[in-house]
Design a protein around this motif. Structure first.
Motif, PDB file in Angstrom:
ATOM      1  N   ASN A  79       0.829  -1.209   0.000  1.00 42.91           N
ATOM      2  CA  ASN A  79       0.000   0.000   0.000  1.00 42.91           C
ATOM      3  C   ASN A  79       0.863   1.259   0.000  1.00 42.91           C
ATOM      4  N   ILE A  80       1.946   1.236   0.766  1.00 38.97           N
ATOM      5  CA  ILE A  80       2.861   2.393   0.800  1.00 38.97           C
ATOM      6  C   ILE A  80       3.547   2.563  -0.549  1.00 38.97           C
ATOM      7  N   VAL A  81       4.003   1.464  -1.136  1.00 41.35           N
ATOM      8  CA  VAL A  81       4.661   1.527  -2.443  1.00 41.35           C
ATOM      9  C   VAL A  81       3.697   2.053  -3.501  1.00 41.35           C
ATOM     10  N   LEU A 131      -4.786  14.799  -2.213  1.00 44.03           N
ATOM     11  CA  LEU A 131      -5.414  14.515  -0.926  1.00 44.03           C
ATOM     12  C   LEU A 131      -6.391  13.348  -1.029  1.00 44.03           C
ATOM     13  N   VAL A 132      -7.181  13.297  -2.106  1.00 42.71           N
ATOM     14  CA  VAL A 132      -8.117  12.186  -2.294  1.00 42.71           C
ATOM     15  C   VAL A 132      -7.373  10.868  -2.398  1.00 42.71           C
ATOM     16  N   HIS A 137      -5.597   5.661   0.330  1.00 47.03           N
ATOM     17  CA  HIS A 137      -4.562   4.741   0.820  1.00 47.03           C
ATOM     18  C   HIS A 137      -4.502   4.737   2.347  1.00 47.03           C
ATOM     19  N   ALA A 138      -4.834   5.860   2.968  1.00 47.95           N
ATOM     20  CA  ALA A 138      -4.863   5.902   4.428  1.00 47.95           C
ATOM     21  C   ALA A 138      -5.958   4.992   4.974  1.00 47.95           C
ATOM     22  N   VAL A 139      -7.099   4.952   4.267  1.00 44.65           N
ATOM     23  CA  VAL A 139      -8.172   4.054   4.689  1.00 44.65           C
ATOM     24  C   VAL A 139      -7.728   2.606   4.591  1.00 44.65           C
ATOM     25  N   VAL A 140      -7.071   2.246   3.483  1.00 43.35           N
ATOM     26  CA  VAL A 140      -6.566   0.882   3.332  1.00 43.35           C
ATOM     27  C   VAL A 140      -5.569   0.557   4.446  1.00 43.35           C
ATOM     28  N   ASP A 144      -5.814  -2.309   7.314  1.00 46.75           N
ATOM     29  CA  ASP A 144      -4.724  -3.274   7.412  1.00 46.75           C
ATOM     30  C   ASP A 144      -4.151  -3.297   8.829  1.00 46.75           C
ATOM     31  N   LEU A 145      -3.993  -2.125   9.428  1.00 41.66           N
ATOM     32  CA  LEU A 145      -3.480  -2.069  10.795  1.00 41.66           C
ATOM     33  C   LEU A 145      -4.473  -2.676  11.781  1.00 41.66           C
ATOM     34  N   LEU A 146      -5.782  -2.465  11.520  1.00 41.76           N
ATOM     35  CA  LEU A 146      -6.790  -3.102  12.365  1.00 41.76           C
ATOM     36  C   LEU A 146      -6.679  -4.628  12.294  1.00 41.76           C
ATOM     37  N   ALA A 147      -6.480  -5.134  11.074  1.00 42.85           N
ATOM     38  CA  ALA A 147      -6.331  -6.579  10.914  1.00 42.85           C
ATOM     39  C   ALA A 147      -5.078  -7.079  11.614  1.00 42.85           C
ATOM     40  N   GLN A 148      -3.983  -6.337  11.492  1.00 42.93           N
ATOM     41  CA  GLN A 148      -2.751  -6.733  12.167  1.00 42.93           C
ATOM     42  C   GLN A 148      -2.926  -6.695  13.681  1.00 42.93           C
TER      43      GLN A 148
END
Length: 597
Positions: A79-81, A131-132, A137-140, A144-148
């Motif tokens: 996601n960062i890439v 910004l959009v 990507h911030a939502v993704v 992802d962090l919630l899943a981790q």
């Protein structure tokens, strides 16, 4: 004479190029008139989309969930890439259009280097596009962090895990003596270890080939207790993709104790109700392997494995309050209520209340689903076991990752407070993939009521369920090979509740007891009194139904006529206490209950 020049081409919009690149990398460059650059930016995403589409088309929704779970760390990095890649594509498309516009304004370079003035609106549009894109990507990243966070939480109880967790059942104060149900029987205070500690052992991972057995536990943890009121073993054959579910009532007693240190304390059978076994054993390091968080579950898995003659690899536990949150988090559950539920004494927060759930398709929230699964005063534990299995299957059928994604924060919060399991994280995707191959419409569901057990109330032990251990073992052994109609017949015969006597006048030892054992195996309450029938041994089997019982025993009569090849006759005799009397004749087939392993 000089040829007049045509009109200058209209300048393209840098904002439009940036917006098109937001939709897909390379579109902005194609709009700008730079096809080679467009292909360069679009090639990698197109290849990735093709690979992803190939994977998605091959996997169903549960397998996709498993793939996501197994790659949450890699997804975060990707996601960062992808964010950086798309930022470069957007800004580059914007600048390419600016350059081409300036180049055209300078007469394709003939008038010297030209620089067009910056348009504030265009710059604002670029910032909005950025910004959009960053927001998406911030939502993704958040999901992802919630899943981790969920995967690293106390949902997964590893054998070596030592962190302290909220609502840890291993540290809940006191025994499991409370229950929301008024007829629950308190258990004795668990005794401390009396011998040396049993060595801890790691659970051998499932090899992907053997029959997989998982214990599902529904726990009542009110007031610090821990009654394991729901015990369902899910058994899956990875070769044939068949699955079966086995349930026993929470009040079942006298279950066999596995050989080993536990028999020194409990004997060959545990006399208490099975819903108290967890609390009685979770602190017994001298009886069971594991740490303070896993020992009680290891004890339960061993007990259920001994009962069913199977190796139970893992457990999944859900407490009842958390179950309500999980159902609400997924948007409720739709259940086909086959029999209305009427309970005039359902335990509520302010005493008992009346519960009525009509037949038909019902969409239930968490509270309603829990009431449907737990009610027992209007029926019995066997019917409740069937309802609990129906709730689980309905949730499995309706789990759709697309619908769950917007609810992910609430769902993860509910799971963290409600679920515990010892399934290894590195096998989670494999197990989810296996679950996705099971045809839930053909799952064999066995609730071990009559003839596999009977409920009774005794002055010394209260209301209990007495299991027929050999019959239960045989049913589990043949769960994937026996005709489901045979199980249905057993339940139907047991439901009619005929009292059958088998009399033997042939002089052959054990003939009547063998026939009675055969009939009992198939669901009839049969016995072999020692009295002999009057008169000579008949040539054929004689079946007599007494005192009008034929009106309530149609399935039993039909079954006996087929088994013995005889026609039932009726009679009236108030001295006969049985409903049906079978007299063995000279041509009566040799019938014996099947041998048990």
């Amino acid at each position: 004479m000089q040829k007049p020049q045509g009109p200058r081409p209209r300048a393209r919009s840098p904002f439009t190029a940036a917006f098109l690149s937001l939709l897909f990398p390379g579109l902005g460059h194609l709009y700008a008139g730079a096809p080679t650059r467009a292909l360069g930016f679009a090639a990698a995403p197109l290849l990735l989309l093709a690979l992803t589409a190939g994977v998605v088309l091959r996997l169903d929704r549960i397998e996709l969930l498993g793939a996501f779970v197994s790659m949450v760390g890699a997804i975060f990095v990707f996601n960062i890439v992808a964010l950086v890649y798309r930022l470069v594509a957007i800004v580059d498309a914007y600048r390419v259009v600016e350059y081409l516009n300036a180049h055209a304004a300078s007469g394709d370079g003939r008038l010297g280097k030209a620089r067009l003035p910056r348009n504030p609106l265009s710059i604002a549009g670029l910032l909005a596009v950025v910004l959009v894109m960053v927001g998406s990507h911030a939502v993704v990243a958040r999901y992802d962090l919630l899943a981790q966070d969920a995967l690293g939480s106390c949902i997964f109880i590893a054998q070596t895990q030592t962190q302290t967790c909220d609502q840890d059942p291993s540290s809940s104060p006191g025994p499991s003596g409370s229950s929301a149900e008024p007829d629950a029987t308190p258990t004795a205070t668990p005794q401390p270890p009396t011998g040396s500690q049993v060595p801890d052992v790691s659970i051998p991972p499932w090899d992907g080939k053997q029959r997989l057995n998982i214990l599902l536990i529904g726990a009542d943890e009110q007031e610090g207790g821990h009654n394991t009121d729901t015990l369902i073993v899910v058994s899956i054959d990875p070769v044939t993709k068949q699955a079966a579910m086995f349930s026993i009532p929470r009040d079942t007693v006298d279950l066999p104790v596995p050989s080993g240190p536990a028999r020194r304390v409990w004997g060959s059978a545990y006399r208490g109700k099975i819903n108290s076994f967890f609390v009685q054993n979770r602190g017994r390091s001298d009886l069971w392997p594991g740490n303070d968080r896993t020992r009680g579950y290891n004890a339960l898995k061993a007990m259920m494995g001994e009962l069913y003659d199977v190796d139970i690899k893992y457990f999944v536990e859900v407490n009842f309050n958390g179950f309500k949150k999980v159902v609400d988090a997924v948007g409720g559950v739709t259940i086909n209520v086959q029999v209305p539920v009427v309970d005039n004494r359902y335990p509520g927060t302010k005493g008992t209340q009346r519960l009525y759930i009509p037949t038909g398709i019902q969409h239930m929230d968490g509270e309603e689903a829990l009431r449907y699964a737990r009610s027992r005063n209007g029926s019995n534990d066997f019917d409740r076991g069937a309802r609990q299995q129906r709730v689980l299957l309905s949730l499995r059928e309706q789990a759709d990752p697309q619908d769950l994604l917007p609810r992910l924060p609430d769902l993860i919060a509910a799971l963290k407070s409600a679920v515990r399991t010892d399934i290894p994280l590195d096998q989670l995707d494999e197990l989810l993939g296996l679950a996705s191959t099971v045809d839930t419409a053909n799952i064999r569901s066995l609730v071990f009521g009559p003839p596999f057990s009977r409920d009774t109330c005794l002055d010394s032990r209260g209301c209990i369920v007495l299991p027929n251990i050999p019959l239960i073992k045989e049913a589990v052994k043949n769960a994937f090979t026996a005709d489901p109609a045979d199980f249905a017949l057993q339940e139907r015969l047991a439901g009619e509740g005929a009292d059958v006597w088998v009399l033997n006048g042939t002089g052959q030892a054990n003939r009547a007891s063998n026939v009675a054992g055969y009939l009992e195996f198939h669901g009839l309450a049969a016995s072999a009194p020692r009295q002999k029938p009057e008169g000579q041994v008949p040539a054929h089997t004689v079946i007599t139904v007494y005192n009008g019982a034929e009106a309530t025993l149609p399935a039993t009569i039909d079954y006996l006529q087929k088994v013995f090849g005889a026609t039932v006759k009726t009679a009236s005799d108030p001295t006969i206490r049985a409903d049906i009397v079978i007299v063995i004749g000279r041509d009566t087939p040799v019938l014996e209950p099947p041998p048990h392993s």
